[in-house]
Design a protein around this motif. Sequence first.
Motif, PDB file in Angstrom:
ATOM      1  N   MET A  74       0.997  -1.282   0.060  1.00  0.00           N
ATOM      2  CA  MET A  74       0.112   0.227   0.060  1.00  0.00           C
ATOM      3  C   MET A  74       0.975   1.261  -0.070  1.00  0.00           C
ATOM      4  SD  MET A  74      -3.115  -1.003  -0.420  1.00  0.00           S
ATOM      5  CE  MET A  74      -3.496   0.886  -0.037  1.00  0.00           C
ATOM      6  N   ALA A  75       1.914   1.305   0.828  1.00  0.00           N
ATOM      7  CA  ALA A  75       2.961   2.523   0.793  1.00  0.00           C
ATOM      8  C   ALA A  75       3.368   2.728  -0.543  1.00  0.00           C
ATOM      9  CB  ALA A  75       3.934   2.277   1.934  1.00  0.00           C
ATOM     10  N   ALA A  76       4.036   1.567  -1.201  1.00  0.00           N
ATOM     11  CA  ALA A  76       4.594   1.489  -2.514  1.00  0.00           C
ATOM     12  C   ALA A  76       3.863   1.957  -3.443  1.00  0.00           C
ATOM     13  CB  ALA A  76       5.182   0.148  -2.812  1.00  0.00           C
ATOM     14  N   LEU A  77       2.500   1.684  -3.333  1.00  0.00           N
ATOM     15  CA  LEU A  77       1.590   1.828  -4.529  1.00  0.00           C
ATOM     16  C   LEU A  77       0.994   3.319  -4.472  1.00  0.00           C
ATOM     17  CD1 LEU A  77      -0.478   0.515  -6.840  1.00  0.00           C
ATOM     18  CD2 LEU A  77      -2.075   0.273  -5.058  1.00  0.00           C
ATOM     19  N   SER A  78       1.177   3.783  -3.279  1.00  0.00           N
ATOM     20  CA  SER A  78       0.794   5.249  -3.193  1.00  0.00           C
ATOM     21  C   SER A  78       1.850   5.995  -3.762  1.00  0.00           C
ATOM     22  CB  SER A  78       0.787   5.658  -1.730  1.00  0.00           C
ATOM     23  OG  SER A  78       0.697   6.882  -1.560  1.00  0.00           O
ATOM     24  N   LEU A  79       3.332   5.764  -3.446  1.00  0.00           N
ATOM     25  CA  LEU A  79       4.320   6.720  -3.715  1.00  0.00           C
ATOM     26  C   LEU A  79       4.660   6.554  -5.140  1.00  0.00           C
ATOM     27  CD1 LEU A  79       6.625   6.050  -0.492  1.00  0.00           C
ATOM     28  CD2 LEU A  79       5.405   7.931  -1.025  1.00  0.00           C
ATOM     29  N   VAL A  80       4.674   5.069  -5.718  1.00  0.00           N
ATOM     30  CA  VAL A  80       4.797   5.241  -7.193  1.00  0.00           C
ATOM     31  C   VAL A  80       3.622   6.070  -7.884  1.00  0.00           C
ATOM     32  CG1 VAL A  80       4.981   3.664  -8.968  1.00  0.00           C
ATOM     33  CG2 VAL A  80       6.150   2.905  -6.784  1.00  0.00           C
ATOM     34  N   ALA A  81       2.267   5.517  -7.595  1.00  0.00           N
ATOM     35  CA  ALA A  81       1.335   6.708  -8.217  1.00  0.00           C
ATOM     36  C   ALA A  81       1.575   7.992  -8.232  1.00  0.00           C
ATOM     37  CB  ALA A  81      -0.010   6.055  -7.759  1.00  0.00           C
ATOM     38  N   TYR A  82       1.956   8.410  -7.171  1.00  0.00           N
ATOM     39  CA  TYR A  82       2.226  10.038  -7.330  1.00  0.00           C
ATOM     40  C   TYR A  82       3.456  10.312  -8.035  1.00  0.00           C
ATOM     41  CZ  TYR A  82       3.702  14.627  -5.469  1.00  0.00           C
ATOM     42  OH  TYR A  82       3.941  15.952  -5.372  1.00  0.00           O
ATOM     43  N   SER A  83       4.394   9.507  -8.305  1.00  0.00           N
ATOM     44  CA  SER A  83       5.529   9.763  -9.292  1.00  0.00           C
ATOM     45  C   SER A  83       4.869   9.683 -10.580  1.00  0.00           C
ATOM     46  CB  SER A  83       6.470   8.551  -8.989  1.00  0.00           C
ATOM     47  OG  SER A  83       7.096   8.665  -7.544  1.00  0.00           O
ATOM     48  N   VAL A  84       3.980   8.628 -10.925  1.00  0.00           N
ATOM     49  CA  VAL A  84       3.651   8.423 -12.272  1.00  0.00           C
ATOM     50  C   VAL A  84       2.864   9.806 -12.603  1.00  0.00           C
ATOM     51  CG1 VAL A  84       2.005   7.295 -13.710  1.00  0.00           C
ATOM     52  CG2 VAL A  84       3.973   6.022 -12.200  1.00  0.00           C
ATOM     53  N   SER A  85       1.937  10.367 -11.691  1.00  0.00           N
ATOM     54  CA  SER A  85       0.852  11.233 -11.866  1.00  0.00           C
ATOM     55  C   SER A  85       1.397  12.719 -12.333  1.00  0.00           C
ATOM     56  CB  SER A  85       0.083  11.619 -10.446  1.00  0.00           C
ATOM     57  OG  SER A  85       1.132  12.262  -9.532  1.00  0.00           O
ATOM     58  N   ILE A  86       2.908  12.874 -11.897  1.00  0.00           N
ATOM     59  CA  ILE A  86       3.583  13.867 -12.432  1.00  0.00           C
ATOM     60  C   ILE A  86       3.912  14.003 -13.731  1.00  0.00           C
ATOM     61  CG2 ILE A  86       5.545  15.252 -12.213  1.00  0.00           C
ATOM     62  CD1 ILE A  86       5.587  14.459  -9.090  1.00  0.00           C
ATOM     63  N   LEU A  87       3.988  12.658 -14.331  1.00  0.00           N
ATOM     64  CA  LEU A  87       4.329  12.261 -16.078  1.00  0.00           C
ATOM     65  C   LEU A  87       2.924  13.037 -16.668  1.00  0.00           C
ATOM     66  CD1 LEU A  87       5.847   8.672 -15.772  1.00  0.00           C
ATOM     67  CD2 LEU A  87       7.065  11.140 -15.997  1.00  0.00           C
ATOM     68  N   TYR A  88       1.761  12.755 -16.259  1.00  0.00           N
ATOM     69  CA  TYR A  88       0.546  13.033 -16.778  1.00  0.00           C
ATOM     70  C   TYR A  88      -0.210  14.320 -16.519  1.00  0.00           C
ATOM     71  CZ  TYR A  88       1.717   8.240 -18.271  1.00  0.00           C
ATOM     72  OH  TYR A  88       2.160   6.975 -18.711  1.00  0.00           O
ATOM     73  N   THR A  89       0.445  14.891 -15.776  1.00  0.00           N
ATOM     74  CA  THR A  89      -0.276  16.411 -15.506  1.00  0.00           C
ATOM     75  C   THR A  89       0.764  17.287 -15.034  1.00  0.00           C
ATOM     76  OG1 THR A  89      -2.145  17.713 -14.220  1.00  0.00           O
ATOM     77  CG2 THR A  89      -0.931  15.965 -12.923  1.00  0.00           C
ATOM     78  N   ASP A  90       0.288  18.614 -14.696  1.00  0.00           N
ATOM     79  CA  ASP A  90       1.287  19.559 -13.890  1.00  0.00           C
ATOM     80  C   ASP A  90       1.716  19.064 -12.625  1.00  0.00           C
ATOM     81  OD1 ASP A  90       0.972  20.851 -16.490  1.00  0.00           O
ATOM     82  OD2 ASP A  90      -0.716  21.969 -15.789  1.00  0.00           O
ATOM     83  N   VAL A  91       2.915  19.526 -12.246  1.00  0.00           N
ATOM     84  CA  VAL A  91       3.243  19.300 -10.774  1.00  0.00           C
ATOM     85  C   VAL A  91       2.422  20.102  -9.820  1.00  0.00           C
ATOM     86  CG1 VAL A  91       5.171  19.402  -9.174  1.00  0.00           C
ATOM     87  CG2 VAL A  91       5.716  18.772 -11.614  1.00  0.00           C
ATOM     88  N   VAL A  92       1.943  21.110 -10.168  1.00  0.00           N
ATOM     89  CA  VAL A  92       1.270  21.896  -9.299  1.00  0.00           C
ATOM     90  C   VAL A  92      -0.060  21.045  -8.978  1.00  0.00           C
ATOM     91  CG1 VAL A  92      -0.042  24.095  -8.938  1.00  0.00           C
ATOM     92  CG2 VAL A  92       2.126  24.152  -9.899  1.00  0.00           C
ATOM     93  N   ARG A  93      -0.836  20.740 -10.076  1.00  0.00           N
ATOM     94  CA  ARG A  93      -2.094  19.814  -9.906  1.00  0.00           C
ATOM     95  C   ARG A  93      -1.846  18.752  -9.010  1.00  0.00           C
ATOM     96  NH1 ARG A  93      -6.034  21.976 -13.395  1.00  0.00           N
ATOM     97  NH2 ARG A  93      -7.146  19.940 -13.322  1.00  0.00           N
TER      98      ARG A  93
END
Length: 301
Positions: A74-93
């Motif tokens: 669960m901890a890994a899924l959260s952190l990796v998902a956050y890393s990936v989110s930056i690839l598909y949207t603005d860092v601010v968002r």
Amino acid sequence: MKTETLAKFACAYSGMVWGLFWIPIRSLDQAGIGGLWATFFFYTLPFALCLPILLVRWRPTVAGGLWLQLLGFMAALSLVAYSVSILYTDVVRATLLFYLTPLWSTLLARIFLGEPITLLRWVAMAVALLGMLVIFRADAGIPLPERPGDWIALGSGFLWSVAAILLRADKESAAIDLVVQNFIWSAVVAAALLLFLGPDPSTSPPLAVYLAQLPWLVPTILIVVMTGVFASMWGTPKLNPGLVGLLFMTEISVGAITAALWSGDPFGWREAIGIILISVAGMMESLWELWRRRGAAVQLR
């Protein structure tokens, strides 16, 4: 120093570490390792570094069973998902949507752990969110989820809240075992994302490009990233999940400062006021407790 106070410092430090996360990722991108390749490479290194620890601590790992694996996953899924989110949207968002975690964590802790929500906690969350909105110039419009990366960021924040609840409920697992499982599962999740969502394998940079990054990336992983994850895995189970979410918001302050220093991002009165508000929110409960203790000590004299 009380264990609870040390846990607060640990969580604040961990948030600061993730505020530096953009630096190695951007460095990898500039070196020619971008997108999901960078995510996979970044998480594969601590996976390899944790294998000797896993061999030494195989007995506690076996004893931890599926529960230990769930915590790490669960901890890994959260952190990796956050890393990936930056690839598909603005860092601010991505940052704004991820850092709704104090709200999710507080509500989940109330529902599943029965922990009270004090008026001071509501005030602290409001002050922290205000500081975040000031930094990210939300007067131009609050970024509601629209793009895929927005939803991934929102989901990753909720997943971290769930992980914080599970860690709070955990009474047996040692922090070092949680760290090892976090990085093992981070590499597994990153590999799965690369396999199913990544580009054609032929687009991978040459092996020489990866090897050239090791002299600076390995020390960064060992000294910064792994100590930050250890701090979070040690401190989170000892604190209310909502408070953990507030303390982790040091990431926003550190990210704003380092981005201004090293990447030329703007830093003015908005950023300064926002950092002050976030810092005050993180310290509010500790300062209130200190004031109460001093008042009680004066009455006893």
